[in-house]
Write a protein that holds these residues in place. Sequence first.
Motif, PDB file in Angstrom:
ATOM      1  N   SER A  99      -5.602 -24.298 -28.507  1.00 37.77           N
ATOM      2  CA  SER A  99      -4.629 -24.470 -29.589  1.00 37.77           C
ATOM      3  C   SER A  99      -4.401 -23.165 -30.339  1.00 37.77           C
ATOM      4  O   SER A  99      -3.266 -22.858 -30.748  1.00 37.77           O
ATOM      5  N   ARG A 135       7.761 -25.244 -29.275  1.00 37.37           N
ATOM      6  CA  ARG A 135       6.809 -25.866 -30.205  1.00 37.37           C
ATOM      7  C   ARG A 135       6.871 -27.385 -30.116  1.00 37.37           C
ATOM      8  O   ARG A 135       5.831 -28.052 -30.130  1.00 37.37           O
ATOM      9  N   LEU A 163      -2.153 -21.012 -28.212  1.00 37.73           N
ATOM     10  CA  LEU A 163      -0.772 -21.487 -28.294  1.00 37.73           C
ATOM     11  C   LEU A 163      -0.130 -21.080 -29.615  1.00 37.73           C
ATOM     12  O   LEU A 163       1.056 -20.713 -29.657  1.00 37.73           O
ATOM     13  N   ALA A 164      -0.907 -21.155 -30.706  1.00 40.00           N
ATOM     14  CA  ALA A 164      -0.370 -20.752 -32.011  1.00 40.00           C
ATOM     15  C   ALA A 164       0.010 -19.275 -32.013  1.00 40.00           C
ATOM     16  O   ALA A 164       1.056 -18.887 -32.549  1.00 40.00           O
ATOM     17  N   PHE A 211       5.012 -28.653 -27.002  1.00 39.96           N
ATOM     18  CA  PHE A 211       3.557 -28.653 -27.132  1.00 39.96           C
ATOM     19  C   PHE A 211       3.077 -29.779 -28.054  1.00 39.96           C
ATOM     20  O   PHE A 211       2.008 -30.351 -27.848  1.00 39.96           O
ATOM     21  N   MET A 270      -3.817 -30.594 -28.542  1.00 38.27           N
ATOM     22  CA  MET A 270      -3.599 -29.157 -28.709  1.00 38.27           C
ATOM     23  C   MET A 270      -2.353 -28.872 -29.546  1.00 38.27           C
ATOM     24  O   MET A 270      -2.301 -27.875 -30.273  1.00 38.27           O
ATOM     25  N   GLY A 271      -1.338 -29.728 -29.485  1.00 33.99           N
ATOM     26  CA  GLY A 271      -0.131 -29.505 -30.262  1.00 33.99           C
ATOM     27  C   GLY A 271      -0.381 -29.618 -31.755  1.00 33.99           C
ATOM     28  O   GLY A 271       0.114 -28.803 -32.551  1.00 33.99           O
ATOM     29  N   ARG A 318       3.872 -17.918 -32.403  1.00 35.84           N
ATOM     30  CA  ARG A 318       3.912 -17.404 -33.771  1.00 35.84           C
ATOM     31  C   ARG A 318       5.207 -16.653 -34.048  1.00 35.84           C
ATOM     32  O   ARG A 318       5.814 -16.814 -35.103  1.00 35.84           O
ATOM     33  N   GLN A 331      -3.329 -29.248 -33.381  1.00 33.31           N
ATOM     34  CA  GLN A 331      -4.145 -28.124 -33.838  1.00 33.31           C
ATOM     35  C   GLN A 331      -3.364 -26.817 -33.788  1.00 33.31           C
ATOM     36  O   GLN A 331      -3.589 -25.923 -34.613  1.00 33.31           O
ATOM     37  N   MET A 332      -2.430 -26.698 -32.856  1.00 31.89           N
ATOM     38  CA  MET A 332      -1.570 -25.520 -32.809  1.00 31.89           C
ATOM     39  C   MET A 332      -0.770 -25.385 -34.096  1.00 31.89           C
ATOM     40  O   MET A 332      -0.656 -24.281 -34.657  1.00 31.89           O
ATOM     41  N   LEU A 387      -0.854 -22.485 -36.768  1.00 29.39           N
ATOM     42  CA  LEU A 387       0.409 -21.809 -37.050  1.00 29.39           C
ATOM     43  C   LEU A 387       0.658 -21.750 -38.555  1.00 29.39           C
ATOM     44  O   LEU A 387       1.145 -20.730 -39.076  1.00 29.39           O
TER      45      LEU A 387
END
Length: 315
Positions: free
Chosen positions: A106, A124, A109-110, A127, A187-188, A114, A190-191, A195
């Motif tokens: 995550s 985004r 991915l962030a 995810f 994961m989305g 970003r 927590q991403m 972020l």
Amino acid sequence: MTATMTAPPAKPVVKARKQSMTKKRREALAAYAFLAPDVIGLLIFVALPMVLAFGVAFFKVDGFGNYRYVGLGNYRLMAGDDQLWASLKVTAIYVVSFVPIAFVVSFALAMLVRNHFKGIGWVRSAFFLPNVVSLVVVGLIWQFLLVDKRGALSKLLAPLGLGDVSFLGTPSLALGTYVVISVWFLMGYQMLVFLAGLKDVPKELEDAAQIDGASAWQRFRYVIWPLLRPTSFFVVVNSTIGAVTGLQAFDLVYVLTKGGPARATSTVVIYIYEQAFTFNNMGYAAALTTVVVALLILCTGVMFAVTRGGRFDED
């Protein structure tokens, strides 16, 4: 005749102060009004059941609602309950595997999403999309993909000689498969948390470090990462609690394997559910719940003490 200086009237100042205090009271009342529904919901659906569970733990309760006081008898049963210890072991392996993997994925991915580029909103959303789908639906989809020999994944892996692999039916693979699906699902969320933390990192600090000749790794190590400590702490604590008692700890397992095969995915929440609703042992299930909650509080307290709640070092 000399002129005398007179002080300006204090009424406008007093009136301004009263208006300021009135505005603050209105803002406070508005804040309490917005918080009230959540607080009431937590009291009714979380705090009250916890208190009731703690009380029921001292009784032996059957499926017909008959109560018999046993004191600490339910707690003594835990010492010799081999299935309980096996479920705790499965839960521990899952937490140790899921939390760091989800954290790294995550966060990566962030960092990836970003910066703004064309189509960033779609990326985004893609995810984050699994997190807005019901876990039951997620479980059914993955069950369709992983069904033995007939699933879509089995057909894709057939050219590699892995078409006959049973990811959910093999004890040595089931828990790992469960970890992968959990990471994919969360994961989305927590991403987005990472972020939000990255958005709070002042761009001026990164620019100053770059002007001073800091490399990309040095900017990450000494500028970005220290400022993300509170966010990282929240993610670790939240994912740990969710891995033990969250929806993915029950809903996903129950839909995919129901704790099998050979109890390879039987988490402690699944075991508590079996004791309560399969064997009608409500008292023992309540005792197990109180112990799990106590362990979570202890672990969270230790993490707070070790990391100081994700605060910065003062030295």
